[in-house]
Design a protein around this motif. Structure first.
Motif, PDB file in Angstrom:
ATOM      1  N   ASN A  69      33.363 -15.811   7.092  1.00 26.18           N
ATOM      2  CA  ASN A  69      34.473 -17.202   6.653  1.00 26.18           C
ATOM      3  C   ASN A  69      35.342 -16.272   6.473  1.00 26.18           C
TER       4      ASN A  69
ATOM      5  N   ALA B  51      25.023 -10.328   6.930  1.00 32.53           N
ATOM      6  CA  ALA B  51      25.890 -11.101   7.316  1.00 32.53           C
ATOM      7  C   ALA B  51      25.853 -12.143   8.438  1.00 32.53           C
TER       8      ALA B  51
ATOM      9  N   THR C 213      26.290 -16.953  -0.525  1.00 30.84           N
ATOM     10  CA  THR C 213      25.644 -18.289  -0.014  1.00 30.84           C
ATOM     11  C   THR C 213      24.451 -18.648  -0.218  1.00 30.84           C
TER      12      THR C 213
ATOM     13  N   ALA D 116      37.404 -15.061   4.666  1.00 30.22           N
ATOM     14  CA  ALA D 116      36.399 -13.651   3.254  1.00 30.22           C
ATOM     15  C   ALA D 116      36.286 -12.612   4.145  1.00 30.22           C
ATOM     16  N   THR D 117      35.301 -12.561   4.550  1.00 33.29           N
ATOM     17  CA  THR D 117      34.550 -11.677   5.816  1.00 33.29           C
ATOM     18  C   THR D 117      35.544 -11.489   6.692  1.00 33.29           C
TER      19      THR D 117
ATOM     20  N   VAL E 149      26.411 -15.689   8.168  1.00 32.42           N
ATOM     21  CA  VAL E 149      28.096 -15.990   7.040  1.00 32.42           C
ATOM     22  C   VAL E 149      29.243 -15.441   7.283  1.00 32.42           C
TER      23      VAL E 149
ATOM     24  N   ALA F  99      29.963 -12.630  -0.187  1.00 33.81           N
ATOM     25  CA  ALA F  99      29.529 -13.507   0.450  1.00 33.81           C
ATOM     26  C   ALA F  99      28.482 -13.703   1.218  1.00 33.81           C
TER      27      ALA F  99
END
Length: 137
Positions: free
Chosen positions: A85, A78, A137, A87-88, A83, A133
């Motif tokens: 966000n 990620a 993405t 959520a992560t 990536v 995620a």
């Protein structure tokens, strides 16, 4: 440093430190605990050779390693893919908290059925959140 890497750093520290309870347990075993010819490091799960909390400490370490490797790989993927966000961030922070609670509960014996498998499965869900995620993405 991203929040996800921050949480993985703390999880790595936990993973790198969970050997300590097992070694303390083995090192403080009463004299004569280990029958002649046995090695506590070769047979750490033998119920005839270990006190229950020492076996649980060994399993807590293994359980963390089972989930840490996939989570770390996904967090690094990620990060490389850019990536990150809410959520992560939440998944990695919650993952650390769950793994800490799982280890403490397992070693002390307080995390019994169904709590221990719920903690472990919740960690797996955190792994899936980070994977999702990346994929979405």
């Amino acid at each position: 440093m991203t929040p996800e890497l921050w949480w993985m750093t703390w999880t790595a520290i936990l993973a790198g430190s969970l050997w300590i309870p097992f070694i303390v347990g083995v090192g403080t075993a009463p004299q004569g605990t280990w029958p002649e010819g046995t090695d506590p490091f070769v047979t750490p799960m033998d119920p005839n050779l270990q006190r229950p909390w020492v076996r649980r400490a060994f399993r807590a370490h293994l359980n963390l390693l089972e989930q840490f490797l996939p989570m770390l790989a996904l967090v690094l993927i990620a990060h490389a893919a850019g990536v990150s966000n809410a959520a992560t961030v939440w998944a990695t922070g919650l993952f650390f908290a769950l793994r800490l609670a799982h280890a403490a509960g397992m070693i002390t014996g307080t995390a019994r059925m169904p709590l221990r498998p719920i903690l472990f499965t919740s960690g797996w869900v955190c792994i899936l959140v980070v994977a999702g995620a990346i994929i979405l993405t």
